[in-house]
Design a protein around this motif. Structure first.
Motif, mmCIF file in Angstrom:
data_model
loop_
_atom_site.group_PDB
_atom_site.id
_atom_site.type_symbol
_atom_site.label_atom_id
_atom_site.label_comp_id
_atom_site.label_asym_id
_atom_site.label_seq_id
_atom_site.Cartn_x
_atom_site.Cartn_y
_atom_site.Cartn_z
ATOM 1 N N SER A 1 65.667 -45.739 32.210
ATOM 2 C CA SER A 1 65.577 -44.333 32.610
ATOM 3 C C SER A 1 66.151 -43.406 31.543
ATOM 4 N N LEU A 2 66.975 -43.949 30.622
ATOM 5 C CA LEU A 2 67.573 -43.121 29.588
ATOM 6 C C LEU A 2 66.699 -43.011 28.353
ATOM 7 N N GLU A 3 65.594 -43.759 28.308
ATOM 8 C CA GLU A 3 64.695 -43.680 27.182
ATOM 9 C C GLU A 3 63.802 -42.448 27.305
ATOM 10 N N PHE A 4 63.358 -41.966 26.147
ATOM 11 C CA PHE A 4 62.450 -40.811 26.149
ATOM 12 C C PHE A 4 61.159 -41.206 26.847
ATOM 13 N N SER A 5 60.725 -40.390 27.804
ATOM 14 C CA SER A 5 59.559 -40.719 28.618
ATOM 15 C C SER A 5 58.481 -39.646 28.482
ATOM 16 N N LEU A 6 57.338 -40.035 27.950
ATOM 17 C CA LEU A 6 56.209 -39.110 27.891
ATOM 18 C C LEU A 6 55.690 -38.788 29.286
ATOM 19 N N ALA A 7 55.892 -39.715 30.217
ATOM 20 C CA ALA A 7 55.447 -39.471 31.596
ATOM 21 C C ALA A 7 56.218 -38.309 32.211
ATOM 22 N N ARG A 8 57.527 -38.260 31.965
ATOM 23 C CA ARG A 8 58.322 -37.142 32.490
ATOM 24 C C ARG A 8 57.952 -35.835 31.794
ATOM 25 N N VAL A 9 57.685 -35.903 30.499
ATOM 26 C CA VAL A 9 57.225 -34.704 29.780
ATOM 27 C C VAL A 9 55.910 -34.220 30.375
ATOM 28 N N GLY A 10 54.972 -35.158 30.607
ATOM 29 C CA GLY A 10 53.683 -34.792 31.191
ATOM 30 C C GLY A 10 53.825 -34.210 32.581
ATOM 31 N N ALA A 11 54.743 -34.767 33.368
ATOM 32 C CA ALA A 11 54.947 -34.265 34.731
ATOM 33 C C ALA A 11 55.474 -32.834 34.718
ATOM 34 N N MET A 12 56.433 -32.548 33.827
ATOM 35 C CA MET A 12 56.964 -31.190 33.739
ATOM 36 C C MET A 12 55.900 -30.212 33.232
ATOM 37 N N THR A 13 55.125 -30.636 32.237
ATOM 38 C CA THR A 13 54.060 -29.772 31.719
ATOM 39 C C THR A 13 53.022 -29.495 32.794
ATOM 40 N N LEU A 14 52.681 -30.526 33.558
ATOM 41 C CA LEU A 14 51.713 -30.350 34.645
ATOM 42 C C LEU A 14 52.257 -29.392 35.700
ATOM 43 N N ARG A 15 53.544 -29.496 35.975
ATOM 44 C CA ARG A 15 54.165 -28.591 36.949
ATOM 45 C C ARG A 15 54.047 -27.138 36.504
ATOM 46 N N TYR A 16 54.357 -26.877 35.238
ATOM 47 C CA TYR A 16 54.268 -25.509 34.730
ATOM 48 C C TYR A 16 52.822 -25.017 34.669
ATOM 49 N N SER A 17 51.906 -25.909 34.342
ATOM 50 C CA SER A 17 50.497 -25.499 34.277
ATOM 51 C C SER A 17 49.957 -25.169 35.659
ATOM 52 N N TYR A 18 50.422 -25.882 36.680
ATOM 53 C CA TYR A 18 50.025 -25.545 38.055
ATOM 54 C C TYR A 18 50.517 -24.153 38.423
ATOM 55 N N LEU A 19 51.773 -23.848 38.053
ATOM 56 C CA LEU A 19 52.313 -22.522 38.331
ATOM 57 C C LEU A 19 51.499 -21.444 37.631
ATOM 58 N N LEU A 20 51.081 -21.741 36.415
ATOM 59 C CA LEU A 20 50.342 -20.752 35.631
ATOM 60 C C LEU A 20 48.956 -20.509 36.194
ATOM 61 N N ARG A 21 48.225 -21.567 36.452
ATOM 62 C CA ARG A 21 46.843 -21.395 36.888
ATOM 63 C C ARG A 21 46.736 -20.888 38.330
ATOM 64 N N SER A 22 47.836 -20.979 39.086
ATOM 65 C CA SER A 22 47.812 -20.462 40.459
ATOM 66 C C SER A 22 48.041 -18.955 40.508
ATOM 67 N N SER A 23 48.345 -18.350 39.354
ATOM 68 C CA SER A 23 48.644 -16.918 39.320
ATOM 69 C C SER A 23 47.730 -16.225 38.313
ATOM 70 N N MET A 24 46.670 -15.619 38.781
ATOM 71 C CA MET A 24 45.766 -14.893 37.902
ATOM 72 C C MET A 24 46.439 -13.711 37.207
ATOM 73 N N PRO A 25 47.333 -12.960 37.869
ATOM 74 C CA PRO A 25 48.029 -11.872 37.156
ATOM 75 C C PRO A 25 48.796 -12.361 35.941
ATOM 76 N N ARG A 26 49.423 -13.537 36.034
ATOM 77 C CA ARG A 26 50.143 -14.071 34.883
ATOM 78 C C ARG A 26 49.188 -14.350 33.723
ATOM 79 N N MET A 27 48.054 -14.924 34.019
ATOM 80 C CA MET A 27 47.099 -15.265 32.974
ATOM 81 C C MET A 27 46.524 -14.007 32.328
ATOM 82 N N LEU A 28 46.256 -12.998 33.144
ATOM 83 C CA LEU A 28 45.745 -11.742 32.598
ATOM 84 C C LEU A 28 46.791 -11.035 31.742
ATOM 85 N N GLU A 29 48.055 -11.122 32.163
ATOM 86 C CA GLU A 29 49.129 -10.478 31.403
ATOM 87 C C GLU A 29 49.267 -11.106 30.015
ATOM 88 N N MET A 30 49.055 -12.411 29.924
ATOM 89 C CA MET A 30 49.166 -13.083 28.627
ATOM 90 C C MET A 30 48.101 -12.607 27.655
#
Length: 275
Positions: free
Chosen positions: A4-33
């Motif tokens: 569990s202390l080793e660098f995990s691409l799976a955890r990186v992918g999970a966090m990135t997926l979490r943020y991408s879900y937040l982004l794509r669920s908000s059209m105002p955020r995408m338009l603001e960018m």
């Protein structure tokens, strides 16, 4: 436990997926960018057009420089730098606003994995916000940033690593001092803008200020941009110096982030980040 202390691409992918879900669920955020880069590009693009058409307003050499698209190119590259840093920092701020930072650092997620996921999210935000703007620049003003080819790739690499360095340092300050340092997310890069010589060459600045400018990686990018557009030559020496400075600054920012995180843990501020 050791796994569990080793660098995990799976955890990186999970966090990135979490943020991408937040982004794509908000059209105002995408338009603001896309909104602010578009406004910047149109404003400076029409200014460039005006300067070109103004009778007797510019010398022939100046018109050649402006006709090469240096203003629009500088605006687009500046937005890559600014949005890259803010895209990194906004993901971090969202965790602070939701009071989730302490939970993340008590989980198996390592700080390095957290940082890499924010870097990935910074690229995704850039893709959403800047690609449409570069297409509009071609449509309105005939300036194609992508046509710079290898030069654009070198410019992008230097700018994005510097943006991540600033974002990482600011994130460390937010961990240690809480949301009282939130204004740095928006303001710090604008302190760097005049020293980065975005719209003018280093030579126009006072001699005592020029060494400070050359200590910043963006300076090498914008000097290199003017060299490509006006002189039709890519200054590889500038790109190498810029990347070397990036490597040094990213190492310093990473060290500062680790130390500030340790200080936040000692002071107990991880549990007070929402205040």
């Amino acid at each position: 436990m050791s796994a569990s202390l080793e660098f995990s691409l799976a955890r990186v992918g999970a966090m990135t997926l979490r943020y991408s879900y937040l982004l794509r669920s908000s059209m105002p955020r995408m338009l603001e960018m896309m909104y602010w880069p578009t406004v910047q590009m149109l404003t400076w693009g029409f200014l460039q057009t005006y300067l070109l058409r103004a009778p007797g307003g510019l010398a022939g050499a100046d018109k050649t420089t402006i006709a090469a698209g240096s203003l629009i190119g500088a605006v687009l590259l500046w937005d890559i730098l600014l949005r890259g840093q803010q895209g990194f920092s906004f993901s971090f701020l969202e965790e602070m606003w939701s009071r989730n930072i302490a939970n993340l650092f008590m989980s198996p997620l390592r700080p390095a994995e957290f940082v890499v996921s924010m870097m990935a999210m910074s690229l995704i935000r850039l893709l959403v916000g800047m690609v449409p703007v570069t297409i509009l620049a071609i449509w309105f003003f005939g300036f194609n940033l992508w046509a710079l080819g290898f030069a654009f790739a070198a410019f992008f690499a230097i700018l994005i690593f510097f943006a991540w360095s600033v974002g990482l340092f600011v994130s460390g300050l937010l961990l240690r001092y809480g949301l009282g340092a939130e204004s740095l997310v928006w303001s710090l890069m604008f302190v760097i803008q005049p020293l980065g010589c975005v719209y003018y060459p280093v030579a126009v600045l006072p001699s005592w200020l020029q060494p400070i400018c050359w200590a910043l990686p963006p300076t090498y990018v914008f000097e290199g941009l003017r060299g490509v557009l006006v002189d039709h030559a890519l200054r590889l020496d500038l790109m190498i110096y810029g990347l070397a400075l990036d490597a040094a600054l990213f190492a310093v920012a990473s060290f500062a982030f680790v130390r500030l995180l340790a200080a936040a843990r000692r002071a107990g501020t991880l549990l007070q980040t929402g205040e």
